[in-house]
Design an enzyme around this catalytic site. Structure first.
Site, short mmCIF file in Angstrom:
data_model
loop_
_atom_site.label_atom_id
_atom_site.label_comp_id
_atom_site.label_asym_id
_atom_site.label_seq_id
_atom_site.Cartn_x
_atom_site.Cartn_y
_atom_site.Cartn_z
N GLY A 17 3.74 5.72 10.25
CA GLY A 17 5.12 5.71 9.84
C GLY A 17 5.77 4.35 9.90
O GLY A 17 6.88 4.15 9.40
N HIS A 41 0.82 -1.22 0.00
CA HIS A 41 0.00 0.00 0.00
C HIS A 41 0.85 1.27 0.00
O HIS A 41 0.32 2.37 -0.09
CB HIS A 41 -0.96 0.01 1.19
CG HIS A 41 -0.32 0.16 2.54
ND1 HIS A 41 -0.06 -0.90 3.37
CD2 HIS A 41 0.13 1.26 3.18
CE1 HIS A 41 0.50 -0.47 4.49
NE2 HIS A 41 0.62 0.85 4.39
N SER A 45 4.50 1.50 8.54
CA SER A 45 4.14 0.64 7.41
C SER A 45 5.35 0.16 6.64
O SER A 45 6.26 0.94 6.33
CB SER A 45 3.22 1.40 6.44
OG SER A 45 1.88 1.18 6.75
N ASP A 95 -0.53 -7.42 0.66
CA ASP A 95 0.06 -6.13 1.01
C ASP A 95 1.57 -6.27 1.01
O ASP A 95 2.22 -6.27 2.04
CB ASP A 95 -0.45 -5.65 2.37
CG ASP A 95 -0.12 -4.17 2.60
OD1 ASP A 95 0.40 -3.52 1.65
OD2 ASP A 95 -0.38 -3.66 3.69
N SER A 139 1.86 -4.24 7.93
CA SER A 139 0.77 -3.85 7.05
C SER A 139 -0.12 -2.81 7.72
O SER A 139 -0.23 -1.69 7.26
CB SER A 139 -0.06 -5.07 6.66
OG SER A 139 -1.19 -4.69 5.90
#
Length: 381
Positions: A333, A225, A335, A253, A350
């Site tokens: 922050g 993403h 991810s 993801d 994720s």
């Protein structure tokens, strides 16, 4: 409210970049020469003590037990054969527990070194139920669904405030027809962590920054993403690193970015000048119940336990399948950042709910699925 894809700002979780000497506080330092003899870095042990309530001795013992359980899991599964119903690590005994549908297979599994529990449904049957539920369209009030080998059921999590929603009730009714299903309530729905960048740190796509996951030969893996295939990636100094070579979200993801233009990869999880770096030596999958730690760009080191595998998470952008749920917190922050168990890479962050002040849960996309999907090879020490 829906599950959060963790995008916002902070320090990059796992950097695979070169030119370390110019980075200052974000410099990656080499691990001690004798670190191969240690079960984990001092930072990892410290985080386990803080987040799991363990002494240093207990943390070292736990890591050794989990390493043994991780190595045993595929052997025990082969011993169980078609009777295999899943497995999990039991912190109370320090051993792997394997569910079997045939009591006659229990002896062979115990001979391999695992504890056993006789259950009603095989892992194959539970996975088939998951696939049937995955084919349904889930409303906002359904948080996720997962296989739970300990109860031999598929657990559907419904947001507490949506229990009476007609669409939620209809989804649950269809899910029950798909196979052995149990419904559980979750008090809080995840909130979005997405936002623009506010500082200079290693990994930018457009006006969004995410954390780098793990080094692979030729690049790094991260969350899907965070950027689409072909999108350009810039580093901490705004210089060009590479481009997304593959990206999948929702459904999955995960993504990977090639590295060039003077940047290179290293097999470490960075401590960002506050804790020692953690070397990465492999990607053996930790069992349910095992301790696990996450290095994130905003919240750095936090630890918890693996709560579930093969969980479908219902994000606002669409469902993501075969995720692993943990009790580790995360914030904006984080991810794309790394989940690691001992010195074994587990996956990339994720999304989740909560924060690292009040707690929460976070899901990651397993690393081995990403490596297999793109034909990548993990960069290990």
């Amino acid at each position: 409210m829906r599950h959060a894809t963790v995008l916002r700002t902070g320090l990059s979780a796992l950097l695979v970049l070169g030119a370390w000497t110019a980075v200052g506080p974000s410099t990656a330092s080499a691990a001690p020469a004798d670190s191969a003899e240690l079960p984990a870095s001092a930072a990892l042990l410290s985080a386990m003590q803080r987040d799991l309530g363990l002494t240093e001795s207990q943390a070292r013992t736990r890591l050794a037990q989990e390493k043994a359980a991780t190595a045993l899991e595929p052997k025990a599964q082969r011993a169980a054969g078609s009777a295999y119903g899943g497995s999990w690590f039991d912190p109370a005994t320090g051993k792997l527990t394997v569910a079997v549908t045939d009591a006659g297979k229990a002896g062979a599994v115990r001979a391999a070194g695992a504890q056993t529990r006789v259950v009603e449904h095989s892992a194959a049957q539970l996975d088939a139920t998951m696939k049937r539920i995955d084919a349904l369209s889930a409303p906002d009030g359904v948080a996720s669904w997962r296989v739970d080998p300990a109860t031999s059921r598929v657990v559907v999590n419904v947001v507490d405030s949506a229990q009476g929603d007609n669409d939620v009730r209809a989804f649950v009714a269809k899910a029950r027809k798909a196979g052995p299903v149990t419904v559980e309530r979750t008090a809080e729905a995840p909130q979005t962590f997405a936002a623009g960048t506010v500082g200079g740190d290693p990994y930018y796509t457009g006006n969004v920054r995410c954390s780098i996951g793990f080094s692979v030969h030729g690049g790094f893996v991260t969350a899907g993403h965070c950027g689409g295939t072909g999108q350009q990636v810039r580093g901490w100094d705004n210089s060009y690193i590479g481009n997304f070579q593959g990206s999948s979200f929702p459904g999955n993801d995960y993504a990977w970015v090639n590295v060039g233009s003077g940047w290179w990869t290293v097999p470490v999880v960075l401590g960002w000048g506050t804790v020692p770096d953690q070397l990465v030596r492999g990607s053996n999958e930790a069992p349910i119940g095992a301790s696990i730690c996450r290095s994130g760009s905003t919240t750095r080191w936090h630890c918890g336990r693996v709560l579930a595998k093969n969980e479908t998470v219902n994000y606002s952008q669409g469902a993501v399948h075969q995720m692993t749920k943990t009790s580790v917190c995360a914030q904006g922050g984080d991810s794309g950042g790394s989940f690691i168990s001992g010195d074994q890479a587990q996956g990339v962050t994720s999304g989740g709910w909560g924060n690292c002040s009040s707690g929460g849960e976070t899901w990651y996309q397993p690393i081995n699925e990403i490596l297999n999907r793109y034909g990548l090879r993990l960069h290990t020490a």
